[in-house]
Design an enzyme around this catalytic site. Structure first.
Site, PDB file in Angstrom:
ATOM      1  N   CYS A  32      11.279  -5.353   9.369  1.00 14.90           N
ATOM      2  CA  CYS A  32      12.137  -4.386  10.033  1.00 14.90           C
ATOM      3  C   CYS A  32      11.411  -3.625  11.132  1.00 14.90           C
ATOM      4  CB  CYS A  32      12.667  -3.476   8.918  1.00 14.90           C
ATOM      5  SG  CYS A  32      13.433  -1.965   9.385  1.00 14.90           S
ATOM      6  N   MET A  33      10.229  -3.110  10.846  1.00 14.02           N
ATOM      7  CA  MET A  33       9.552  -2.224  11.802  1.00 14.02           C
ATOM      8  C   MET A  33       8.162  -2.691  12.211  1.00 14.02           C
ATOM      9  SD  MET A  33      11.839  -0.149  12.263  1.00 14.02           S
ATOM     10  CE  MET A  33      10.827   0.467  13.582  1.00 14.02           C
TER      11      MET A  33
END
Lengths: 770, 107
Positions: free
Chosen positions: A172-173
């Site tokens: 995700c990040m």
């Protein structure tokens, strides 16, 4: 937009008189009829995304009966999105897990905590004794509280002695982290949400903010309503609700964002629109390796080899990216690229770039992040109120926990890494362990961790606060791998049955959100604390307690010698951050405030990092100083990063791009929002968005069943030709929240070699009538 | 745009009322007070909505209360569907109190 500023002001002036005279009935509040007397109210950040909205939680008889957007919260100023309004219902689904469950053949049998934890500890001990510490692992998430993440990291790295710890934030990040680290040598944004109110030009890159960060999008829209000069430009591969409300939608061919950003830089350099002074004072140029691969092979490794460049060499690199060349690749008209470049460089415009999974879930995710920073560094539009690049996050504590505590295989708290002996030394000292205990070598990124489980290199894995067997890419392989037997043992802690608990050997019932005390950190560096406000149901327990209990049973109980666990752990954790430009306040300060943006020095939060007058680490007269990048004399890096194709592009056999993502009503894998009847009714099942012309050619009508297949899997979905999102020709979109439609079975497990983050936005699929 | 004025006025009023609350550190024990003036949860939409419905479409009726539609107290918040989702669709009465045979699609 019809409602103009002039009308708004006129309307305001006559407000009082006319309000009384209208006589029409107002839309009533759904809660208006509810008796809210006798409720005990407390505060908490929302449980869902990385925006970090403040909510007020109303409790009666040990149950949450109401929540409201917190009017005192600077993030959302009383507003929530539709998910946030239903927070009071997410914990009360009928099938809440309330007892530990142990697998006996095909059945899950209720057990006591003692029995379950003894079994788990036995499996850990057995695997460690037989195969070594790297045969056990923990997989957590950006929904871990800071305490849960910190305890897991301390136990696994400092106690058990393995770097087998990963969060789902890797999915995700991670590209945002490596983007920040390679450009600025410190993770997380320089700007904050105030930029949404103060800027006038907003470029959204592959971010459907209207659905995925609705409250922040509302701040943008409010800004535009008050300031007619505001422009919102949406770069996307799919026409979304965001595109609909933007001033301009610019569609591009998937993956060509890399070329587009170099094309914009090309024009800025060609026409000398850059800020020469800023560049001289604050920027160095570098290039890295090219043709870096896609991480498709097991045990893939990659190490970049940064080489310094001159500005002239960088200009030479940009020569290829003429507007004509970029237009041919991306499908964006030449004049649009020219116009966008001029907007980025316009000295009278306060320019912001916003992005999220479009850049991060990208086989060149790190490069995409580097390239957007290039545009801000070339034009000097950075570290100033109202003009900044801003990486949005998707989970409530992707920043606070996974990135700041560093619950990745290679990281330690406060931007430190296990490969650096001084960093290991510092961590060991704070943790009170032998520095030799923390292994110097990172092990697996998230995808590789589940590849290792499939191969049998990892025997025991504990999953907390996430749902990997719905959210991993190329899901079929990893779902099968988890149940291969032969000594593999999967533990899942959750609050509901999920597609991951169904593959577990032990299921532990957890406490969630305000059933425990916690701290989350949001996307603008805001750290927010909340107290426990209700008891968890049945025998459900805090994940923090679960981890510390395992530590105790493994003989590492001495790592957690606390009485008031959260407060004392916080004060210990704070030692990592002090003096590092990442300073956190004492625990009490957070209990009293609606969050504080770090670094917090002498009780004062920081709105703009690296900027004199805001960041206490920047000395008088320095103006802007990227002080964390010591090896480049406090300068940021402009990277020469080329366009390279996706891991898998459409071809004759699989002629469509598949993109996956979220919808407004559901969050992540839908385990919480799926249990709220109103949200389920508003958006019940994942559909396949496709373009009407593609549909016509294939004989597919609105509502017909389509079989969607990639080289990795196949599912049947309902076709949607006129939904809220509109696919471009040759593209299809499917949301990933639906546990009955595992779209991730089709996704390719290719990842960015630098960040290890998979690309959920691009793979090749075919469509047939089903 | 003139036709939007009255309801916009109401909207602006409600926004003005909410405006001065911006604060970083709140009085810590005032949650109850805050909750009292915090807005309640928004109602779901009891009629069919077009998937692409935006503020313009919603406010065509909800700004002035056309067709018996309740007036929005905050018409400046124009991303309506951010908070108001598709609710259960009930048989509705029209403005004259007569039952409609078929729910008309609202665009």
């Amino acid at each position: 937009m019809d409602v103009s500023r002039r009308d708004f002001i006129k309307a305001s002036a006559a407000a009082a008189a006319l309000a009384a005279a209208t006589g029409g009935k107002f839309v009533g509040s759904a809660e208006a009829a509810m008796d809210t007397s006798g409720l005990k109210w407390g505060k908490a950040p929302c449980r869902f995304c990385g925006t970090g909205c403040g909510v007020l939680v109303g409790v009666r008889d040990g149950k949450i009966v109401a929540t409201k957007g917190d009017p005192q919260s600077p993030v959302n100023k009383g507003l929530n999105c539709i998910k946030g309004y239903f927070l009071s219902k997410i914990l009360y689904g009928k099938d809440r897990l309330t007892k530990p469950l142990i697998r006996k053949g095909d059945k899950m049998v209720e057990a006591s905590w003692e029995e379950a934890m003894t079994l788990i500890a036995g499996k850990f001990k057995e695997a460690i004794a037989t195969y070594g510490p790297d045969s056990v692992a923990i997989y957590g998430s950006g929904q871990w509280t800071v305490f849960e993440g910190y305890a897991a990291s301390k136990l696994f790295k400092g106690g058990i002695g393995t770097n087998n710890i990963e969060p789902n934030a890797r999915l995700c990040m991670a590209s945002a982290v490596t983007g920040f680290m390679t450009t600025f040598a410190s993770d997380e944004p320089m700007g904050c949400y105030d930029d949404l109110d103060q800027g006038d030009t907003y470029f959204l890159w592959g971010a459907n903010m209207a659905e995925c960060h609705p409250v922040l999008f509302s701040r943008l829209i409010d800004n535009r309503l008050k300031n007619p000069n505001v422009k919102i430009i949406d770069f996307g591969t799919r026409h979304t609700r965001t595109s609909q409300m933007a001033d301009q939608y610019i569609k591009f061919v998937p993956q060509t964002d890399l070329a587009l950003m170099n094309g914009i830089a090309h024009i800025i350099v060609r026409d000398k629109l850059y800020d020469e002074n800023f560049i001289k004072k604050h920027v160095v140029f570098k290039k890295g390796k090219t043709s870096i691969g896609y991480g498709l092979e097991d045990k893939f490794t990659f190490t970049d080899d940064p080489k310094p460049q001159t500005f002239d060499e960088y200009k030479e690199f940009l020569k290829l990216y003429t507007p004509e060349y970029v237009s041919k690749l991306s499908g964006v008209p030449v004049q649009t690229i020219e116009a966008v470049a001029k907007l980025y460089a316009d000295k009278d415009r306060k320019v912001n770039s916003l992005w999220t999974m479009g850049f991060n879930q990208h086989v060149r995710g790190t490069w995409a992040n580097n390239l957007v920073y290039n545009l801000h560094l070339l034009t000097g539009k950075i570290c100033k109120p109202g003009e900044n690049p801003m990486s949005l996050t998707g989970q409530p504590s992707a920043c606070g926990t996974t990135r700041e505590v560093g619950t990745f295989t290679h990281r330690l708290p406060a931007d430190m890494v296990v490969t650096n002996p001084e960093h290991r030394e510092k961590a060991a000292k704070i943790w009170g362990v032998d520095p030799k205990k923390i292994p110097a070598k990172p092990t697996y990124n998230a995808t590789e961790m589940f590849r290792a489980l499939d191969r049998g290199d990892i025997k025991v894995v504990w999953v907390q606060v996430t749902n990997p067997f719905q959210s991993l890419p190329n899901l079929n392989r990893y779902r099968k791998g988890a149940r291969k037997g032969d000594g593999r043992f999967v533990i899942v802690s959750d609050i509901y049955p999920t597609r991951s608990t169904e593959l577990a050997d032990v299921i532990l019932p957890s406490a969630s959100w305000v059933e425990k005390e916690g701290v989350f950190g949001n996307a603008e560096r805001r750290t927010q604390q909340w107290f426990k406000q209700v008891d968890p149901p049945g025998e459900a327990r805090n994940d923090l307690w679960q981890t510390i209990e395992l530590a105790r049973l493994l003989g590492h109980g001495n790592l957690f010698p606390y009485e008031y666990v959260e407060k004392e752990m916080w004060e210990e954790y704070r030692l990592f951050n002090a003096g590092q430009g990442k300073d956190l306040a004492p625990y009490e300060d957070y209990t009293k405030s609606r969050g504080l943006r770090w670094p917090v020095v002498n009780g004062k939060e920081t709105l703009y990092r690296y900027a004199e007058g805001y960041d206490p680490y920047v000395k008088a007269g320095e103006g802007i100083k990227f002080y964390k990048n010591k090896k480049d004399d406090g300068k940021a890096v402009i990277w020469a990063r080329p366009y390279e194709p996706a891991a898998e592009s459409p071809d004759k056999k699989y002629p469509f791009w598949l993109c996956t993502g979220r919808v407004l009503e559901h969050w992540h894998t839908g385990t919480m929002t799926g249990r709220v009847p109103e949200l389920r009714r508003a958006y019940g099942a994942a559909v396949c968005e496709l373009h009407p012309e593609d549909a016509k050619r294939l004989g597919i009508k609105q509502g017909s069943k389509v079989k969607l297949s990639s080289r990795r899997g196949s599912i049947v979905l309902t076709a949607d030709l006129r939904g809220r999102g509109k696919a471009e020709k040759g593209n299809v979109f499917v949301a990933f929240f639906d546990e009955n439609k595992l779209i991730n079975e089709l996704c390719i497990d290719a990842y960015c070699p630098i960040s290890g983050e998979p690309d959920y936005k691009k793979c090749a699929v075919k469509l047939e009538r089903a | 745009m003139k036709r939007y004025l009255p309801a916009l006025t109401a909207a602006a009023l409600s926004v003005l009322l909410l405006a001065p609350v911006l604060a970083t550190a709140a009085d810590d024990e005032a949650f109850e007070k805050d909750a009292a003036y915090a807005e309640g949860n928004p109602p779901m939409v009891p009629h069919r909505m077009e998937p692409g419905a935006t503020g313009d479409a919603c406010l065509a009726c909800h700004l002035e209360g056309k067709n018996g539609a309740p007036i929005s107290p905050h018409a400046v918040r124009i991303d309506c569907v951010q908070c108001h989702g598709q609710g259960e669709i009930k048989e509705t009465k029209n403005a004259t109190g007569k039952k409609k045979k078929k729910q008309k699609e609202i665009k």
